[in-house]
Write a protein that holds these residues in place. Structure first.
Motif: not given
Length: 181
Positions: A1-10, A57-67, A108-113
């Motif tokens: 679950m993505v908690l926050v998504l920020v787009r750097e360039e608007a 563009g650059e994005a910053r996402a905050t996600v859970l680190a729960d494995g 084509g979606d990226r996932w992080v764990r």
């Protein structure tokens, strides 16, 4: 679950001001501010319709680190720039590439764990997403749809309702990516 998504360039433009002015047959610069705002709006509507960022563009996402695997919201992801583990007090520590995993699925979606690290249960992921480096790299139908939509809004500014032409949806539909939740 993505908690926050920020787009750097608007406010990126998916088509040039010159393209819109040529389409509208406008020679002067008196309407440039309005036309640029209409292009920004049409670009944002296009991104919502196709479900992808148009311009890289650059994005910053905050996600859970729960494995568990966490999907990055902005698409298409071009590169992962860095991952940090964030403490409850906000202190962040950059992680080595072997301290987290990334994957790409068939859509084509990226996932992080990542695993919790010293009580840090949140990851901050910096990445790049977008279809093209600039408007010239976008497929012509996408750019043409943005120009047509901006032109429609410009022409309808005197009337009560601006109805997007059906051709705009037809131009964008081949690039549309939707998620079922």
């Amino acid at each position: 679950m993505v908690l926050v998504l920020v787009r750097e360039e608007a406010g990126v433009l998916g088509a040039s001001l010159d393209e819109l002015k040529e389409y509208l047959r406008i020679g002067g610069s008196g309407e440039d501010g309005l036309l640029e705002r209409l292009l920004r709006s049409a670009t944002a509507l296009c991104e919502q319709f196709v479900g992808q960022w148009l311009i890289l563009g650059e994005a910053r996402a905050t996600v859970l680190a729960d494995g568990g695997w966490q999907r990055l919201s902005a698409r298409p992801v071009a590169a992962i720039l860095g991952v940090e583990a964030v403490a409850p007090d906000g202190e962040a520590v950059a992680l080595a590439a072997d301290a987290y995993a990334i994957d790409i699925d068939a859509a084509g979606d990226r996932w992080v764990r990542g695993q919790p690290l010293d009580g840090r249960r949140v990851l901050k992921v910096r990445y790049q997403a977008g279809m093209a480096e600039d408007a010239d790299g976008l497929p012509e139908p996408i750019r043409q749809g943005i120009v047509r939509l901006a032109a429609e809004h410009f022409s309808a500014r005197e009337s009560e309702v601006a109805t997007p032409p059906a051709v705009v949806g037809a131009l964008w539909r081949p690039w549309r990516r939707m998620r079922l939740t």
